[in-house]
Design an enzyme around this catalytic site. Structure first.
Site, short mmCIF file in Angstrom:
data_model
loop_
_atom_site.label_atom_id
_atom_site.label_comp_id
_atom_site.label_asym_id
_atom_site.label_seq_id
_atom_site.Cartn_x
_atom_site.Cartn_y
_atom_site.Cartn_z
N CYS A 1 12.83 10.78 7.15
CA CYS A 1 12.78 10.37 8.55
C CYS A 1 14.16 10.56 9.17
O CYS A 1 14.30 10.70 10.37
CB CYS A 1 12.30 8.94 8.69
SG CYS A 1 13.06 7.84 7.51
N THR B 1 5.49 7.63 14.01
CA THR B 1 5.47 6.81 15.22
C THR B 1 4.03 6.61 15.70
O THR B 1 3.65 5.52 16.13
CB THR B 1 6.34 7.50 16.30
OG1 THR B 1 7.68 7.55 15.81
CG2 THR B 1 6.32 6.74 17.61
N GLY C 1 2.42 4.11 13.52
CA GLY C 1 3.11 2.84 13.79
C GLY C 1 2.52 2.14 15.00
O GLY C 1 2.32 0.92 15.01
N LYS D 1 0.84 -1.20 0.00
CA LYS D 1 0.00 0.00 0.00
C LYS D 1 0.88 1.24 0.00
O LYS D 1 1.48 1.62 1.01
CB LYS D 1 -0.92 0.06 1.22
CG LYS D 1 -2.00 1.11 0.99
CD LYS D 1 -2.65 1.62 2.24
CE LYS D 1 -1.94 2.72 2.91
NZ LYS D 1 -1.82 3.99 2.15
N GLU E 1 9.72 1.21 10.78
CA GLU E 1 10.71 2.29 10.56
C GLU E 1 9.94 3.59 10.72
O GLU E 1 9.09 3.92 9.89
CB GLU E 1 11.32 2.15 9.17
CG GLU E 1 12.73 2.71 9.12
CD GLU E 1 12.81 4.01 8.39
OE1 GLU E 1 12.63 5.06 9.07
OE2 GLU E 1 13.02 4.01 7.18
N GLU F 1 8.99 16.00 15.25
CA GLU F 1 9.43 15.81 13.87
C GLU F 1 8.59 16.72 12.97
O GLU F 1 7.37 16.63 12.93
CB GLU F 1 9.22 14.35 13.46
CG GLU F 1 9.73 14.09 12.07
CD GLU F 1 9.66 12.61 11.67
OE1 GLU F 1 8.63 11.96 11.98
OE2 GLU F 1 10.62 12.13 11.06
P1 ADP Z 1 3.31 10.52 7.20
O1 ADP Z 1 3.25 11.32 8.45
O2 ADP Z 1 4.66 10.35 6.60
O3 ADP Z 1 2.23 10.83 6.20
P2 ADP Z 1 1.82 8.30 8.13
O4 ADP Z 1 2.28 7.49 9.27
O5 ADP Z 1 0.63 9.17 8.29
O6 ADP Z 1 3.10 9.08 7.68
O7 ADP Z 1 1.56 7.40 6.86
C1 ADP Z 1 2.44 6.37 6.43
C2 ADP Z 1 1.62 5.29 5.77
O8 ADP Z 1 0.73 4.74 6.72
C3 ADP Z 1 0.77 5.77 4.60
O9 ADP Z 1 0.75 4.75 3.60
C4 ADP Z 1 -0.60 5.91 5.25
O10 ADP Z 1 -1.68 5.79 4.33
C5 ADP Z 1 -0.59 4.75 6.23
N1 ADP Z 1 -1.53 4.87 7.35
C6 ADP Z 1 -2.02 6.01 7.89
N2 ADP Z 1 -2.89 5.71 8.90
C7 ADP Z 1 -2.93 4.35 8.99
C8 ADP Z 1 -3.62 3.42 9.84
N3 ADP Z 1 -4.44 3.82 10.80
N4 ADP Z 1 -3.39 2.10 9.64
C9 ADP Z 1 -2.54 1.68 8.70
N5 ADP Z 1 -1.88 2.49 7.87
C10 ADP Z 1 -2.06 3.81 8.01
#
Ligand code: ADP
Length: 501
Positions: free
Chosen positions: A307, A253, A256, A198, A273, A404
Site C-alpha cells: 500500500c 479503499t 474499506g 480473517k 489502512e 493504485e
Molecule cells: P486487495 O485489493 O488488496 O485484495 P481487498 O480490499 O479486496 O484488497 O481485500 C482486503 C481484505 O478485505 C481481504 O481479507 C478480503 O477478503 C476482504 N474483503 C473483501 N471484500 C470485503 C467485503 N465486502 N467486506 C469485508 N471484507 C471484505
C-alpha cells in the site's frame, strides 16, 4: 520458472502443509466450516494448489464471536498484565525459533522472495510481538483534578481506566500476510481483547499457523480465532456483526468504504489502512545513487504489492533523463524466479487475477502514450510473474498515475519547481506515505510539512518499526497502527468519579 520441490522446505512446514484440509481455528479447536466448504490456495510461482482450506462464512463468524465473548469473560481477563506479557514474549520466542519455516510459508503462499520474507517480514513480526509484549504492565489511566461549579468546595476523586474494547474483528490483505496479522493481534492482545482474524483468501496459511502458535504460547482458547474465507461472506459478516466491538481493516479503499457502512449497525469502532499512490520525489541535489536505490526498492519491493509503494516518482528535470535511464537499466537486471531461491530478487504477483489487473494497467499506460522503458509484460512460464515495468513521460491525468496498481509498475515524471511538485504530489485522493530526496535540510523539512501523507521518509524509503505509528490521511484511511498510538484503538477509556464529601 524453476520452483523448488516441497521436500526442500523446513520439516515443520512440510508437516503443516501435509494436512489434507487446513481447518478454521475457533475456540482453540481446528474445525471445519459449518457449510463443509473448502477452497484452494495456490502457489503463485507455479499456479498449483498449495493447500486446501476450510471456507468460513457468517455461521462460522457467529461461532467465533461466541467463543471470543466467552474467552473475554473467562480466563483471558483473569490473567494479570504481567502474565499477558509473558504469553506474548513466549509467542515472540516461538516465532523466532520457527522463523525459517514461517518465512518459507510466506514465500510459498504469497510469492514474495525468501530474502524479503526472511530478512524483513519475520524479524518485523517478531519485533512487533516483543514491542507490544512490553505494554500490558504500562497501560494505565490517570487521575484528573476535577472542579464542579454547581457544588462549590466539594471534593471528588476522579480517575480513568483503560479497558479492552472487547471483541476485535481484523480483516487483512494478502501482501504481508503474517506481518498484517501480527500488527493487529499484538496490540489487541496486549490490551486484553479477543480477536476474530480473517486473513485474505489468497494467503490464509500463515495466520492459521500463527493461531496455533499463540495457543501454544499460552493464549487461552477462544481469544484468537482465525476464519479464512472470502470478503463478501466471511469479511462482510465481521463488518456487520453486532457482537464485534471494533474492526480493523486493511485493504482497498473501495472495500474499506463497504466495511465502514456495514459497521454502522452497532457503531463499532473502525480503523482503516487503505490504498495509496505515493509520491517519491527526487531533487537534483540529492545523493543520486541512494535515491536510485530508494526509487527501485520503493516500487519493486514485494513485487510492488505494498500500500506504501512509491508508484509515482517525480524527478527534478536536470537529472530526470539520467535517473530514468538508470532505473530502467537496473530493472532489466532483476532476477525473477522461484521465491524460495535466495538469489531471486522478485517473485510472482499473488494471483492470476492480480496479474491480469496489473497487465491491464500496463496496457492502459501504453495506450495513453506513456514511454515504456522496461518490462511491460508477463514473464514466460507457469506462475503469475510480471516483469518490473518502468514508464517514463507519464502525465498526471493518465490512469497509471492516478490509480493504485499494486504491482511492479512505476510512473516516472519530471518536475521543475517545489510548488509544482508539492501540488502534483498532493493531487491525489490518497495520502499514505511519501519520500523526499535532497541534501538541503531546510527544503527536506519544508517538504515534510507540505506533503499530505501519514508518513514522510527523508532520504530513505520503506522504513518501518513497531514503535513508529503507521496510517494514512485522506482516502488512505484513519487511525494509526503500531507504536503507542495503536493502544488507543484497542482500549476504551472509562471515567470514574468518587464522592469524597
Ligand atoms: P486487495 O485489493 O488488496 O485484495 P481487498 O480490499 O479486496 O484488497 O481485500 C482486503 C481484505 O478485505 C481481504 O481479507 C478480503 O477478503 C476482504 N474483503 C473483501 N471484500 C470485503 C467485503 N465486502 N467486506 C469485508 N471484507 C471484505
Amino acid at each position: 520458472m524453476t520452483t523448488a520441490a516441497l521436500s526442500d522446505v523446513h520439516p515443520l512446514l512440510r508437516d503443516f502443509l501435509s494436512r489434507r484440509v487446513h481447518q478454521l481455528l475457533i475456540d482453540g479447536q481446528s474445525v471445519g466450516a459449518q457449510s463443509g466448504k473448502t477452497f484452494a490456495t495456490p502457489n503463485p510461482a507455479t499456479g498449483e494448489t498449495l493447500a486446501v482450506v476450510a471456507e468460513a462464512d457468517a455461521a462460522d463468524v457467529d461461532r467465533a464471536v461466541a467463543a471470543a465473548r466467552r474467552a473475554l469473560e473467562g480466563p483471558w481477563s483473569k490473567l494479570s498484565p504481567a502474565e499477558r506479557e509473558r504469553v506474548l514474549h513466549k509467542a515472540a520466542d516461538l516465532l523466532e525459533a520457527r522463523a525459517e519455516a514461517f518465512a518459507q510459508l510466506e514465500s510459498l503462499d504469497n510469492g514474495k522472495p525468501i530474502r524479503e520474507s526472511k530478512n524483513a517480514d519475520l524479524p518485523l513480526a517478531v519485533g512487533l510481538l516483543r514491542y507490544f509484549a512490553g505494554w500490558p504492565t504500562k497501560i494505565h489511566g490517570e487521575t484528573t483534578p476535577v472542579s464542579v461549579p454547581y457544588y462549590p468546595g466539594a471534593k471528588f476523586l476522579h480517575y480513568t481506566v483503560r479497558e479492552p474494547v472487547g471483541v476485535v474483528g481484523a480483516i487483512i490483505p494478502w501482501n504481508f500476510p503474517l506481518l498484517m496479522a501480527i500488527e493487529r493481534l499484538a496490540p489487541a492482545l496486549a490490551c486484553g481483547n479477543a480477536v476474530i482474524l480473517k486473513p485474505a483468501e489468497q494467503t490464509p496459511l500463515s495466520a492459521l499457523w500463527l493461531g496455533e502458535l499463540l495457543l501454544e504460547a499460552g493464549v487461552p482458547a477462544g481469544v484468537v480465532n482465525v476464519v479464512p474465507g472470502y470478503g463478501p461472506t466471511a469479511g462482510a459478516a465481521i463488518a456487520r456483526h453486532m457482537g464485534i466491538d471494533k474492526v480493523t481493516f486493511t485493504g482497498s479503499t473501495e472495500v474499506g468504504r463497504e466495511v465502514l457502512k456495514a459497521s454502522a449497525g452497532n457503531m463499532k469502532r473502525v480503523t482503516m489502512e487503505l490504498g495509496g499512490k505515493s509520491p517519491n520525489i527526487v531533487f537534483a541535489d540529492a545523493d543520486l545513487d541512494a535515491a536510485a536505490k530508494g526509487i527501485f526498492t520503493g516500487i519493486f519491493y514485494n513485487q510492488g504489492q505494498c500500500c506504501s509503494a512509491g508508484s509515482r516518482v517525480f524527478i527534478e528535470r536536470p537529472v530526470y533523463e539520467k535517473m530514468l535511464g538508470a532505473l530502467a537499466d537496473r530493472s532489466k537486471t532483476v532476477k525473477l524466479g522461484n521465491p524460495l531461491d535466495p538469489k531471486t530478487h522478485m517473485g510472482p504477483v499473488v494471483s492470476d487475477e492480480q496479474r491480469k489487473r496489473v497487465l491491464s494497467y500496463i496496457e492502459s499506460g501504453r495506450k495513453d502514450g506513456a514511454q515504456l522503458l522496461s518490462g511491460g509484460a508477463a514473464a514466460p512460464g507457469p506462475g503469475y510473474f510480471v516483469s518490473p515495468t518502468v514508464f517514463g513521460a507519464v502525465k498526471d491525468e493518465m490512469t497509471i498515475a492516478r490509480e493504485e496498481i499494486f504491482g511492479p509498475v512505476v510512473a516516472v515524471m519530471p518536475f521543475d519547481s517545489v510548488d509544482e511538485v508539492v501540488a502534483r504530489a498532493n493531487g491525489t485522493d490518497y495520502g499514505l506515505v511519501s519520500a523526499v530526496w535532497t541534501k538541503d535540510v531546510k527544503r527536506a523539512h519544508q517538504m515534510a510539512q507540505k506533503i499530505k501523507a501519514g508518513t514522510v521518509w527523508i532520504n530513505c524509503y520503506h522504513f518501518v518499526d513497531a514503535a513508529a505509528p503507521w496510517g494514512g490521511v485522506k482516502q488512505s484511511g484513519y487511525g494509526r497502527e503500531k507504536g503507542a498510538y495503536a493502544l488507543e484503538n484497542y482500549t476504551a477509556l472509562k471515567s470514574v468519579w468518587v464522592d469524597l464529601n
